[in-house]
Design a protein around this motif. Structure first.
Motif, PDB file in Angstrom:
ATOM      1  N   GLY A  42       0.806  -1.218   0.000  1.00 40.59           N
ATOM      2  CA  GLY A  42       0.000   0.000   0.000  1.00 40.59           C
ATOM      3  C   GLY A  42       0.831   1.255   0.000  1.00 40.59           C
ATOM      4  O   GLY A  42       0.345   2.323  -0.370  1.00 40.59           O
ATOM      5  N   ALA A  43       2.081   1.155   0.425  1.00 42.58           N
ATOM      6  CA  ALA A  43       2.965   2.315   0.396  1.00 42.58           C
ATOM      7  C   ALA A  43       3.393   2.611  -1.046  1.00 42.58           C
ATOM      8  O   ALA A  43       3.537   1.699  -1.874  1.00 42.58           O
ATOM      9  CB  ALA A  43       4.194   2.069   1.261  1.00 42.58           C
ATOM     10  N   VAL A  44       3.591   3.871  -1.337  1.00 39.66           N
ATOM     11  CA  VAL A  44       4.142   4.283  -2.628  1.00 39.66           C
ATOM     12  C   VAL A  44       5.654   4.368  -2.458  1.00 39.66           C
ATOM     13  O   VAL A  44       6.159   5.207  -1.706  1.00 39.66           O
ATOM     14  CB  VAL A  44       3.583   5.643  -3.069  1.00 39.66           C
ATOM     15  CG1 VAL A  44       4.195   6.067  -4.400  1.00 39.66           C
ATOM     16  CG2 VAL A  44       2.063   5.590  -3.162  1.00 39.66           C
ATOM     17  N   VAL A  45       6.369   3.475  -3.116  1.00 43.60           N
ATOM     18  CA  VAL A  45       7.819   3.389  -2.969  1.00 43.60           C
ATOM     19  C   VAL A  45       8.477   4.001  -4.201  1.00 43.60           C
ATOM     20  O   VAL A  45       8.197   3.598  -5.331  1.00 43.60           O
ATOM     21  CB  VAL A  45       8.266   1.927  -2.795  1.00 43.60           C
ATOM     22  CG1 VAL A  45       9.784   1.840  -2.685  1.00 43.60           C
ATOM     23  CG2 VAL A  45       7.602   1.306  -1.565  1.00 43.60           C
ATOM     24  N   VAL A  46       9.343   4.984  -3.964  1.00 44.68           N
ATOM     25  CA  VAL A  46      10.021   5.683  -5.056  1.00 44.68           C
ATOM     26  C   VAL A  46      11.519   5.485  -4.869  1.00 44.68           C
ATOM     27  O   VAL A  46      12.108   5.992  -3.915  1.00 44.68           O
ATOM     28  CB  VAL A  46       9.669   7.180  -5.071  1.00 44.68           C
ATOM     29  CG1 VAL A  46      10.306   7.851  -6.285  1.00 44.68           C
ATOM     30  CG2 VAL A  46       8.152   7.391  -5.069  1.00 44.68           C
ATOM     31  N   GLU A  47      12.119   4.744  -5.777  1.00 42.33           N
ATOM     32  CA  GLU A  47      13.548   4.452  -5.674  1.00 42.33           C
ATOM     33  C   GLU A  47      14.370   5.604  -6.244  1.00 42.33           C
ATOM     34  O   GLU A  47      14.048   6.144  -7.307  1.00 42.33           O
ATOM     35  CB  GLU A  47      13.882   3.169  -6.424  1.00 42.33           C
ATOM     36  CG  GLU A  47      15.333   2.739  -6.295  1.00 42.33           C
ATOM     37  CD  GLU A  47      15.594   1.372  -6.900  1.00 42.33           C
ATOM     38  OE1 GLU A  47      16.702   0.830  -6.681  1.00 42.33           O
ATOM     39  OE2 GLU A  47      14.691   0.847  -7.588  1.00 42.33           O
ATOM     40  N   GLY A  48      15.407   5.978  -5.523  1.00 37.37           N
ATOM     41  CA  GLY A  48      16.271   7.034  -6.015  1.00 37.37           C
ATOM     42  C   GLY A  48      17.082   7.659  -4.909  1.00 37.37           C
ATOM     43  O   GLY A  48      17.068   7.207  -3.767  1.00 37.37           O
ATOM     44  N   ASP A  49      17.780   8.718  -5.255  1.00 37.09           N
ATOM     45  CA  ASP A  49      18.709   9.402  -4.352  1.00 37.09           C
ATOM     46  C   ASP A  49      18.176  10.801  -4.083  1.00 37.09           C
ATOM     47  O   ASP A  49      17.915  11.568  -5.022  1.00 37.09           O
ATOM     48  CB  ASP A  49      20.086   9.466  -5.020  1.00 37.09           C
ATOM     49  CG  ASP A  49      21.184   9.940  -4.085  1.00 37.09           C
ATOM     50  OD1 ASP A  49      20.910  10.834  -3.269  1.00 37.09           O
ATOM     51  OD2 ASP A  49      22.312   9.432  -4.192  1.00 37.09           O
ATOM     52  N   VAL A  50      18.034  11.156  -2.808  1.00 36.85           N
ATOM     53  CA  VAL A  50      17.449  12.460  -2.476  1.00 36.85           C
ATOM     54  C   VAL A  50      18.298  13.634  -2.945  1.00 36.85           C
ATOM     55  O   VAL A  50      17.815  14.764  -2.995  1.00 36.85           O
ATOM     56  CB  VAL A  50      17.174  12.594  -0.958  1.00 36.85           C
ATOM     57  CG1 VAL A  50      16.037  11.696  -0.531  1.00 36.85           C
ATOM     58  CG2 VAL A  50      18.437  12.348  -0.139  1.00 36.85           C
ATOM     59  N   THR A  51      19.561  13.390  -3.269  1.00 34.27           N
ATOM     60  CA  THR A  51      20.390  14.485  -3.791  1.00 34.27           C
ATOM     61  C   THR A  51      20.062  14.808  -5.244  1.00 34.27           C
ATOM     62  O   THR A  51      20.528  15.828  -5.763  1.00 34.27           O
ATOM     63  CB  THR A  51      21.890  14.161  -3.671  1.00 34.27           C
ATOM     64  OG1 THR A  51      22.213  13.061  -4.522  1.00 34.27           O
ATOM     65  CG2 THR A  51      22.267  13.838  -2.232  1.00 34.27           C
ATOM     66  N   ASP A  52      19.268  13.973  -5.889  1.00 34.95           N
ATOM     67  CA  ASP A  52      18.889  14.156  -7.292  1.00 34.95           C
ATOM     68  C   ASP A  52      17.606  14.983  -7.358  1.00 34.95           C
ATOM     69  O   ASP A  52      16.554  14.532  -6.895  1.00 34.95           O
ATOM     70  CB  ASP A  52      18.678  12.793  -7.949  1.00 34.95           C
ATOM     71  CG  ASP A  52      18.261  12.890  -9.404  1.00 34.95           C
ATOM     72  OD1 ASP A  52      18.153  14.011  -9.932  1.00 34.95           O
ATOM     73  OD2 ASP A  52      18.016  11.828 -10.011  1.00 34.95           O
ATOM     74  N   LEU A 108      16.282  20.328   2.700  1.00 37.56           N
ATOM     75  CA  LEU A 108      15.704  21.633   2.431  1.00 37.56           C
ATOM     76  C   LEU A 108      15.009  21.645   1.071  1.00 37.56           C
ATOM     77  O   LEU A 108      13.929  22.235   0.917  1.00 37.56           O
ATOM     78  CB  LEU A 108      16.782  22.714   2.484  1.00 37.56           C
ATOM     79  CG  LEU A 108      16.297  24.136   2.192  1.00 37.56           C
ATOM     80  CD1 LEU A 108      15.166  24.550   3.138  1.00 37.56           C
ATOM     81  CD2 LEU A 108      17.456  25.125   2.263  1.00 37.56           C
ATOM     82  N   GLY A 109      15.592  20.964   0.089  1.00 41.99           N
ATOM     83  CA  GLY A 109      14.957  20.885  -1.216  1.00 41.99           C
ATOM     84  C   GLY A 109      13.583  20.250  -1.147  1.00 41.99           C
ATOM     85  O   GLY A 109      12.629  20.718  -1.780  1.00 41.99           O
ATOM     86  N   LEU A 110      13.447  19.181  -0.359  1.00 47.18           N
ATOM     87  CA  LEU A 110      12.142  18.539  -0.194  1.00 47.18           C
ATOM     88  C   LEU A 110      11.169  19.454   0.544  1.00 47.18           C
ATOM     89  O   LEU A 110       9.988  19.538   0.193  1.00 47.18           O
ATOM     90  CB  LEU A 110      12.296  17.212   0.557  1.00 47.18           C
ATOM     91  CG  LEU A 110      12.672  16.008  -0.285  1.00 47.18           C
ATOM     92  CD1 LEU A 110      12.897  14.788   0.609  1.00 47.18           C
ATOM     93  CD2 LEU A 110      11.585  15.699  -1.321  1.00 47.18           C
TER      94      LEU A 110
END
Length: 232
Positions: free
Chosen positions: A49-59, A114-116
């Protein structure tokens, strides 16, 4: 965009450690989740049920994808900036700290959170939401070898404090979870036995209490919010 009264959280670094333990606890409470991880593994299976988004938060593109996932769900009540970068292991002194590695630490531990927040501020304002920026005692104590990580977390603390002044309708918390038995903590002490450190799940009840009671914005130690043991 959908509309719902069900609370929604975005948790970064959710595939392991504190992020994973907190995501599980929120799911048990009926929260909808958007989860970020560089290595998602079986995260979607573990938290259906969770929305999982793979990636790097610096991107920046990955941060945009996380914000888009929140937009589809229609609301955001909680942002947990948990994803962190320790830096080189073994921990180097500041005199020897590679500057490229230090930039990576700051990008992950300061710029990305901070970007988020910038992307998600409108959604958080709409719910009077909460931001939890995961900090460290290394942000306020001078430990040899911890200058890169600690100074980045100190910067994150200050970002949280300024945001709290600028966004009085929100709750902005910098939270020191204390030492935990995690991969990152093990990397800080290569070859050492860290089995005496508590599991990340032991920190979660204190975080949930903080979220439930919603004190004034500020810097908190999770240990100070630990739920007292039941007495017979």
């Amino acid at each position: 965009m959908t509309s719902t009264s069900q609370p929604t959280a975005l948790v970064t670094g959710a595939s392991r450690g504190l992020g994973h333990a907190l995501a599980r606890a929120l799911a048990d409470r009926g929260w909808r989740l958007v989860l970020d991880a560089r290595r998602v593994g079986k995260l979607a299976e573990e938290l259906p049920g969770a929305v999982v988004v793979e990636g790097d938060v610096t991107d920046p593109a990955h941060r945009d994808a996380l914000a888009a996932a929140v937009d589809v769900l229609g609301r955001l009540d909680l942002l947990v900036n948990n994803a962190s970068e320790l830096g080189p292991s073994p921990l180097p002194s500041l005199a020897d700290h590679p500057l490229g590695a230090l930039r990576r630490v700051y990008e992950t531990d300061v710029v990305a959170p901070l970007g988020l927040i910038q992307l998600l501020a409108p959604a958080l304002r709409a719910t009077g939401g909460t931001v939890v920026d995961v900090s460290s005692d290394a942000a306020v104590e001078a430990y040899a070898g911890w200058g890169g990580y600690g100074s980045a977390k100190a910067a994150l603390d200050h970002v949280s404090a300024v945001l709290a002044v600028e966004e009085p309708a929100l709750r902005i918390y910098a939270v020191d979870p204390g030492d935990m038995r995690t991969e990152m903590h093990q990397a800080a002490f290569p070859g050492e036995d860290i089995s005496d450190r508590p599991e990340p799940a032991s920190v979660v009840p204190g975080l949930l209490r903080l979220l439930d009671e919603r004190p004034a914005s500020g810097r908190y130690r999770a240990a100070d919010w630990a739920v007292p043991a039941a007495t017979s």
